[in-house]
Design a protein around this motif. Structure first.
Motif: not given
Length: 238
Positions: A20-27, A38-46, A192-198
């Motif tokens: 089992d592995h817990r993670t988060y996905y983007w749709l 800009r300060p949060l861009r390292p958390l999500a790049g496509f 929500a993104l900050a919580a998922a990343a933490l």
């Protein structure tokens, strides 16, 4: 949309083993990818280079090239992608799924793109029936303990409030492996993104390390390794 997710793998071939592995996905909509402050861009790049042949300027361009290489019509409407984002410069997606629609909103194609930990990629063109049940011959080396043989059965419905994907591998007339991805969606707000990343720091790297850790455990249990074959790149793929 963000999905706080649970990934579960159960193998029954040769030796039963579950993880089992817990993670988060983007749709995300491939024509309207999220752009973070800009300060949060390292958390999500496509990036286009992370999918399909990696040569297109965008992921959508890579998808269109893949579809053309398979003799399929291009996606003329909205395309939704479920994937993990690049986090602090690192990305790994064991499975990315694309739901391709026509201008009228009808689902026309489902594409399942598989990456292995050796840097390879392979995509399966499944058709709209994958939202309920689709089959495809296994054509790509993923686990070092399973051969490139057998047949996948996939159920990949378009995510809504919930994410619920299932992939089975049948080998020698028996179920060899099952993977499920289940999650609960929430709007992609900055909190929500900050919580998922933490909760799941460096999520793509954690997925890679988990796969390697469990692979080592299986090896130490004496499960024989299947030699890796040379993968013939698809048209529009690496």
């Amino acid at each position: 949309m963000l999905y706080d997710s649970r990934v579960r793998h159960v193998r029954t071939a040769r030796q039963r083993y579950a993880l089992d592995h817990r993670t988060y996905y983007w749709l995300v909509d491939l024509d309207a990818l999220p752009v973070l402050p800009r300060p949060l861009r390292p958390l999500a790049g496509f990036r286009g280079r992370d999918h399909f042949d990696g040569a297109g300027p965008t992921i959508r361009a890579g998808l269109d090239r893949f579809l053309a290489g398979q003799g399929a019509a291009p996606a003329r409407g909205r395309v939704l992608m479920l994937a993990q984002a690049r986090v602090f410069g690192y990305v790994f997606n064991p499975l990315s799924v694309y739901w391709c629609h026509d201008e009228d909103g009808a689902l026309r194609q489902v594409v399942a793109e598989v990456h292995n930990t050796y840097g390879g990629r392979h995509a399966y063109l499944l058709g709209p029936e994958a939202a309920r049940d689709a089959a495809a011959d296994k054509a790509f080396y993923v686990s070092p303990f399973l051969p490139v043989a057998g047949r996948y059965r996939m159920r990949l419905p378009t995510p809504g409030e919930r994410l619920d994907l299932t992939v089975h591998l049948d080998l020698d007339a028996a179920r060899a492996f099952t993977a499920t991805v289940k999650g609960v969606g929430r709007p992609c707000t900055l909190p929500a993104l900050a919580a998922a990343a933490l909760r799941h720091p460096l999520a793509p790297l954690a997925a890679t390390l988990a796969i390697r850790f469990h692979g080592i455990r299986l090896y130490l249990r004496g499960l024989p390794v299947v030699p890796r074959n040379r993968h013939q790149p698809q048209e529009g793929m690496k």
